[in-house]
Design an enzyme around this catalytic site. Structure first.
Site, short mmCIF file in Angstrom:
data_model
loop_
_atom_site.label_atom_id
_atom_site.label_comp_id
_atom_site.label_asym_id
_atom_site.label_seq_id
_atom_site.Cartn_x
_atom_site.Cartn_y
_atom_site.Cartn_z
N HIS B 121 0.88 -1.17 0.00
CA HIS B 121 0.00 0.00 0.00
C HIS B 121 0.91 1.23 0.00
O HIS B 121 2.05 1.15 0.49
CB HIS B 121 -0.84 -0.06 1.28
CG HIS B 121 -1.89 0.98 1.42
ND1 HIS B 121 -1.61 2.28 1.78
CD2 HIS B 121 -3.23 0.91 1.28
CE1 HIS B 121 -2.76 2.96 1.85
NE2 HIS B 121 -3.75 2.16 1.55
N ASP B 198 3.41 -4.16 7.52
CA ASP B 198 2.13 -3.46 7.41
C ASP B 198 1.04 -4.50 7.64
O ASP B 198 0.75 -5.33 6.78
CB ASP B 198 2.01 -2.84 6.01
CG ASP B 198 0.61 -2.25 5.75
OD1 ASP B 198 -0.29 -2.43 6.60
OD2 ASP B 198 0.42 -1.62 4.69
N GLN B 201 -4.27 -5.01 7.09
CA GLN B 201 -5.30 -5.96 6.63
C GLN B 201 -5.24 -7.27 7.42
O GLN B 201 -6.20 -8.05 7.37
CB GLN B 201 -5.12 -6.26 5.13
CG GLN B 201 -5.28 -5.06 4.22
CD GLN B 201 -6.69 -4.49 4.22
OE1 GLN B 201 -7.66 -5.19 4.50
NE2 GLN B 201 -6.81 -3.20 3.95
N LYS B 224 -10.12 -0.37 10.72
CA LYS B 224 -10.34 -1.53 9.86
C LYS B 224 -10.71 -2.77 10.68
O LYS B 224 -10.92 -3.85 10.13
CB LYS B 224 -9.10 -1.81 9.02
CG LYS B 224 -8.81 -0.74 7.97
CD LYS B 224 -7.72 -1.19 7.01
CE LYS B 224 -7.03 -0.04 6.33
NZ LYS B 224 -7.83 0.59 5.28
N CYS B 364 -4.92 2.59 -3.57
CA CYS B 364 -3.71 3.11 -2.94
C CYS B 364 -2.53 2.16 -3.13
O CYS B 364 -1.70 1.99 -2.22
CB CYS B 364 -3.91 3.40 -1.45
SG CYS B 364 -5.07 4.73 -1.17
#
Lengths: 147, 408
Positions: B121, B198, B201, B224, B364
């Site tokens: 991302h 990261d 998610q 999220k 993104c």
């Protein structure tokens, strides 16, 4: 809101078979327009003789609305004087509610009287997030004309 | 499969209609909806406990501080970290910027490399680009294979002594691919590089254990994972956080301030300049409690069920291309696709008329979109409150799109 008002046949036709879609040899003006949020892209190239836009090309990738708007724009602009094009741009923006005006640029009783095929795009007004798609080629044209 | 259909009632927003249809929300990879328990926790905080934290010598401020620090403990437990290794911030983007500016800026130099995956991302790309302008370090990218997995061969061959930091998404927000973080981290550590994960998610959708992953830094966002916007987490190994400089200065993060220099507060407070998002942290704590009650294994198995169903139904549509692994063992609930020559924005508009919210665009992740050679994709992403009927609605909508566009 009806999807049929948005996806008129003429729009899909221009999307699938865009007019004036080949780069010009040595254009007099060109500009690139991008919609960074949705990724629509269009390059507008013009050839000018005296005061007349003798040739125009719009090459791009993006949604049906942005690409059909670009294709219809090339047909509407080719052969017009700068003054006529400026008036066309203005009328288009009024039709799309991008610019305010009390003037009825689109006459529902006389389809085609004012903006021709472009009037097919007026359904976009009812889908506010898509207005910027229709407007992108016109902004880009204005930039190309300023060169 | 785990039947989570009953929990839809916990999400007030799902009761409403959109364009005359029941809302079908398929954009949880962008942001999740919030259960009543989270909304109530935020309201309760403001109604009973609101004060600034770590400052006031009065009872209400102590109560606020306790609630805020309880949230930190909850976050730490959720990812198997020590609570001093958990710093709150605005979100994943802000957390990765802290590492780039707090560690990268001081440790990278010309000739060094930052190794990223093409699946990242923008949040795990742009901060490194910004810092590279100061350090002269070079950014290098690991491609993906034709089956949308990370190209491990390329990863290992790119991982040489020039690489000082590796940035990996634990789960791609476009492809859904789950990367083998532990395996990648072991190789990175052997090559002397740090690993920044990261997990925006991953943490909402599967059990994440920072020790098992052996992540040096790991970032995720509250919004999220059923929590509010404006709250995120940076996890870092204690000794790394101790050695890292703060990227932001101000109140709360200092030990002492002289006229021309200051000393920092203990970790993690030195990374929390200014008044933190207190109610948001409390809301995130409530979201974690909610997820823990369901159990992350149940969350994952529900998403495996719904995503396999979606992949199966989408696979039945002619001229539909899915960008992501076909096998659920290494993918999550984000499903990107294109349908014939219908642009994703047009799909999105058509689905929206049926109350269905999907994402259309580059999500993104423009470098990834370029490597997939598509200017945009449509993306449906699933969470615990989605049911098979949501997938059916999506499929019906896609068939309408085919009709409107005259796709055979």
């Amino acid at each position: 809101m009806s999807l049929n008002e948005l996806y008129r046949e003429v729009i899909l036709d221009h999307y699938r078979a865009p007019r004036h879609h080949d780069h010009l040899d040595s254009p007099d003006g060109s500009a690139e327009g991008k919609n960074p949020l949705c990724g629509d892209e269009v390059t507008v190239e013009i050839k000018v003789a005296g005061d007349t836009i003798v040739d125009i090309a719009a090459i791009g990738v993006g949604c049906s609305i942005s690409q059909a708007s670009a294709s219809m724009m090339t047909e509407a602009v080719a052969g017009k004087s700068r003054e006529e094009v400026a008036e066309l741009v203005r009328k288009f923006k009024v039709m799309m509610s991008i610019e305010d005006s009390a003037e009825p640029v689109v006459d529902p009783d006389r389809p085609g009287a004012s903006l021709g095929d472009l009037e097919a795009l007026q359904g976009v007004r009812k889908f506010p997030v898509r207005i910027k798609c229709a407007d992108l080629p016109w902004i880009t044209l204005t930039q190309a004309l300023e060169q | 499969m785990t039947d989570l259909a009953h929990i839809r009632a916990d999400f007030p927003i799902l009761r409403q209609e959109m364009n005359g249809y029941p809302l079908v929300y398929l954009d949880s990879a962008a942001t999740s909806q919030k259960p009543t328990a989270v909304l109530d926790a935020i309201t309760d905080f403001y109604e009973t406990a609101n004060a600034n934290v770590h400052r006031g010598a009065y009872a209400l401020s102590e109560i606020a501080t306790d609630r805020y620090e309880e949230a930190r403990t909850r976050v730490a437990g959720f990812i198997n970290a020590d609570r001093r290794e958990v710093a709150f911030n605005r979100g994943t983007t802000s957390a990765i910027n802290q590492v780039a500016y707090g560690w990268g800026l001081y440790n990278l130099k010309p000739g060094d490399r930052v190794l990223l995956t093409l699946m990242e991302h923008h949040a795990n790309i742009v901060p490194w680009q910004l810092v590279s302008r100061h350090t002269g370090a070079e950014l290098v990218y690991v491609p993906h294979t034709e089956s949308y997995e990370l190209d491990l061969e390329a990863y290992h061959s790119l991982l040489d002594e020039r690489v000082k930091v590796v940035g990996i998404t634990a789960m791609s927000n476009v492809l859904g691919t789950i990367n083998p973080v532990r395996q990648l981290a072991d190789a990175a550590h052997a090559a002397g590089a740090l690993v920044v994960v990261d997990a925006a998610q991953a943490v909402p959708h599967m059990a994440v254990d920072v020790k098992q992953m052996d992540a040096d830094f790991l970032a995720f966002s509250g919004h999220k994972m059923l929590g509010p916007t404006g709250i995120g987490v940076l996890y870092g190994k204690r000794e790394l956080l101790e050695a890292m400089e703060p990227a932001e200065g101000g109140g709360e993060m200092i030990s002492d301030v002289q006229l021309d220099s200051s000393t920092w507060a203990e970790v993690p407070h030195k990374f929390e300049a200014g008044t933190p998002p207190i109610a948001e942290a409390v809301g995130l704590g409530a979201a974690i409690s909610y997820l823990e009650k369901i159990g992350m294994d149940a969350v994952r198995s529900h998403e495996v069920d719904i995503t396999s169903y979606a992949l199966e139904r989408l696979g039945e549509i002619e001229n539909l291309t899915i960008y992501g692994p076909a096998d659920m063992t290494n993918r999550g609930g984000a499903v990107s696709f294109t349908l014939a020559d219908i642009h994703p924005h047009d799909l999105s508009t058509i689905l929206d008329q049926r109350g269905i919210a999907i994402r259309a665009g580059h999500h993104c992740a423009r470098p990834l979109a370029r490597s997939l050679n598509v200017p945009a994709t449509a993306r449906a992403s699933f969470y615990i409150y989605n049911v098979r009927a949501d997938v059916d609605a999506l499929i019906d909508g896609l068939h309408e799109a085919r009709e409107i566009f005259g796709v055979a």
